[in-house]
Design an enzyme around this catalytic site. Structure first.
Site, PDB file in Angstrom:
ATOM      1  N   LYS A 128       0.792  -1.242   0.000  1.00 12.63           N
ATOM      2  CA  LYS A 128       0.000   0.000   0.000  1.00 12.63           C
ATOM      3  C   LYS A 128       0.821   1.288   0.000  1.00 12.63           C
ATOM      4  CE  LYS A 128      -3.776  -2.192   2.500  1.00 12.63           C
ATOM      5  NZ  LYS A 128      -4.769  -2.105   3.571  1.00 12.63           N
ATOM      6  N   ASP A 169      -9.809   2.146   2.969  1.00 18.84           N
ATOM      7  CA  ASP A 169      -9.764   1.446   4.264  1.00 18.84           C
ATOM      8  C   ASP A 169     -10.414   2.275   5.376  1.00 18.84           C
ATOM      9  OD1 ASP A 169      -8.424  -0.807   3.303  1.00 18.84           O
ATOM     10  OD2 ASP A 169      -6.458   0.123   3.582  1.00 18.84           O
TER      11      ASP A 169
END
Ligand code: ATR
Length: 272
Positions: free
Chosen positions: A74, A110
């Site tokens: 990420k 997220d």
């Protein structure tokens, strides 16, 4: 099989990635909406040193439409993108890349995965939140909590890491042993990896009470020991599967521009 030469593909990369539920969740949603001829969602294991090559492949392959990044990709993916959403920049991680007119755009969904299930239960404004952990998952969660006006205290085994994150996001910090803060909180969120592979608890649960919400980002086939203990003490609980679901819902909408069929995606996770 409705896949053709025109089908756009989305790929989740991770190391490891074999456990990922994203392909099942997104493909079920494509089928439900009758767009499984337009999109297919795949998974591939990839080393972090190869992320740049994968982004290049995405640029040069016209039907390579979207790239999902899970641990540990990420952060690495960010330096190869054409544009990064300001929220993802602030969080410091991108989990969703989508190609729009040849431009690779990075987003983070997220934080929505954590905030939506919490907001379904409580208005976060001025609520006291004990956030356990100061790693990658904690960054997305603290961002969301602060945006919604919660009063966050970050508790971490390595207190210096809690302090660093707390300074960046303007909140308080302490050690994982600080049981008083747990007792004073409206919400306790576990973002540590404790309990992922075994039944260990991130904190002592003696101060968890019935009027609290306990959210464990960790998920698996069974409910975590932390959530079981919290339930025994009467607290309302949220499992990590909810976070997985809602980050996926937001990602589906980014990738397709269509409203995600929530119940269809939820059913996939129930069959875990
Ligand atoms: P993620 O991206 O999933 O958040 P991470 O960035 O590696 O993963 O962060 C892991 C978090 O779990 C950290 O807060 C870590 O605490 P430290 O900063 O002290 O390492 C926490 N963690 C991992 N193992 C732990 C353990 N055995 N006890 C307490 N905390 C633990």
């Amino acid at each position: 099989m409705r896949i053709s030469a025109k089908t756009k593909f989305c790929v989740i990369i991770g190391d490891p990635v074999g456990h990922s539920l994203s392909p099942a969740m997104h493909n079920a949603a494509y089928r439900h909406l009758g767009i499984d001829d337009k999109y297919v969602y795949l998974a591939a294991n990839a080393k972090v040193t190869d992320v740049g090559k994968i982004v290049t492949a995405m640029k040069v392959m016209d039907n390579f439409h979207a790239l999902t990044c899970t641990v540990p990709h990420k952060i690495e993916v960010m330096r190869y993108l054409d544009w990064i959403d300001p929220i993802a920049k602030k969080i410091g991680a991108v989990n969703s890349v989508v190609k729009e007119n040849g431009i690779l755009k990075g987003f983070n969904t997220d934080w929505l995965g954590a905030i939506i299930p919490l907001e379904k239960m409580i208005n976060l404004k001025n609520k006291k939140v004990a956030l356990l952990g100061a790693g990658g998952a904690a960054r997305a969660i603290v961002y969301g909590l602060k945006i919604k006006g919660a009063e966050v205290t970050i508790l971490n085994r390595t207190v210096a890491k809690a302090e660093k994150l707390a300074v960046e996001f303007r909140c308080r910090f302490s050690s994982l042993e600080n049981e008083k803060i747990i007792g004073q909180s409206d919400i306790v969120v576990n973002s540590t990896t404790v309990g992922m592979k075994d039944g260990r608890l991130p904190i002592k649960t003696g101060n968890i009470k019935a009027d609290q919400i306990v959210f464990d980002v960790v998920y698996g086939k069974k409910e975590t020991s932390f959530l079981k203990e919290a339930e025994k003490r009467g607290a309302k609980t949220i499992s990590g599967l909810e976070m997985l679901l809602y980050q996926g819902v937001a990602q589906f909408e980014l990738y397709t521009g269509k409203k995600a069929p929530l119940s269809i995606m939820k059913n996939v996770l129930k069959k875990l």
